[in-house]
Design a protein around this motif. Structure first.
Motif, PDB file in Angstrom:
ATOM      1  N   THR A   1      -0.408  10.601  17.004  1.00  0.00           N
ATOM      2  CA  THR A   1       0.651   9.900  16.272  1.00  0.00           C
ATOM      3  C   THR A   1       2.063  10.337  16.648  1.00  0.00           C
TER       4      THR A   1
ATOM      5  N   THR B   1       6.191   1.945   7.584  1.00  0.00           N
ATOM      6  CA  THR B   1       4.750   1.942   7.337  1.00  0.00           C
ATOM      7  C   THR B   1       4.102   0.849   8.174  1.00  0.00           C
TER       8      THR B   1
ATOM      9  N   GLU C   1      -0.067   3.541   7.231  1.00  0.00           N
ATOM     10  CA  GLU C   1       0.361   4.894   7.591  1.00  0.00           C
ATOM     11  C   GLU C   1       1.884   4.957   7.636  1.00  0.00           C
ATOM     12  N   THR C   2       2.451   5.959   6.952  1.00  0.00           N
ATOM     13  CA  THR C   2       3.892   6.147   6.950  1.00  0.00           C
ATOM     14  C   THR C   2       4.285   7.059   8.102  1.00  0.00           C
ATOM     15  N   LEU C   3       5.237   6.568   8.904  1.00  0.00           N
ATOM     16  CA  LEU C   3       5.738   7.310  10.055  1.00  0.00           C
ATOM     17  C   LEU C   3       7.239   7.485   9.927  1.00  0.00           C
TER      18      LEU C   3
ATOM     19  N   CYS D   1       6.576   9.945  14.671  1.00  0.00           N
ATOM     20  CA  CYS D   1       5.484  10.834  14.280  1.00  0.00           C
ATOM     21  C   CYS D   1       5.258  10.716  12.768  1.00  0.00           C
ATOM     22  N   THR D   2       4.245  11.412  12.272  1.00  0.00           N
ATOM     23  CA  THR D   2       4.034  11.463  10.831  1.00  0.00           C
ATOM     24  C   THR D   2       5.060  12.418  10.225  1.00  0.00           C
ATOM     25  N   ARG D   3       5.261  12.309   8.924  1.00  0.00           N
ATOM     26  CA  ARG D   3       6.185  13.239   8.250  1.00  0.00           C
ATOM     27  C   ARG D   3       5.734  14.674   8.431  1.00  0.00           C
TER      28      ARG D   3
END
Length: 142
Positions: free
Chosen positions: A33, A86, A90-92, A117-119
């Motif tokens: 990710t 999102t 998935e939240t990025l 990337c992801t949080r």
């Protein structure tokens, strides 16, 4: 792969793997990710980089819910913005840096470097992205 409006050089931090991605001039991944990409184009000289970045947000909004978390001018030739979006549940997060790199055909050449990337990954890869952006510049040899 697409071409940038100007030739550039950069250094890729350890742990990143270049990958081919359509509609980018360069892309690399660190995980499933976390990715960095380079894109660019030509815009009217009078168009502020904030407006160029706004066009990218509008394009992303065609496929995702997007929140612009911040946007800041960096001198006369740079703009940075932070986004959250999102896709598929998935939240990025995305950090984007826009750099004006001269003029081509009477228009301003702009290169965009983006980290997505992801949080949870952001803290681990943000330093790599800063190093990548710091190494990015016009290739004056060509």
């Amino acid at each position: 792969m697409t071409q940038l409006p100007v030739s550039v050089h950069f250094g890729l931090p350890d742990g990143w793997e270049p990958v081919p991605v359509e509609e980018t001039a360069f892309a690399a991944v660190h995980s499933e990710t976390a990715g960095i990409m380079l894109t660019g184009g030509l815009w009217p000289v009078a168009m502020p980089l904030r407006a160029v970045a706004g066009e990218a947000v509008a394009e992303l909004r065609t496929t995702a819910e997007v929140d612009t978390l911040s946007g800041e001018e960096i001198g006369d030739d740079g703009f940075v913005q932070e986004l959250r979006f999102t896709i598929d549940g998935e939240t990025l997060v995305r950090s984007e840096v826009y750099l004006a790199m001269g003029r081509v055909e009477g228009r301003r050449a702009v290169v965009r470097a983006a980290l997505t990337c992801t949080r949870g990954e952001f803290g681990a890869v943000a330093g790599d992205f800063r190093s990548f952006v710091a190494s990015l510049g016009p290739d004056l040899q060509r």
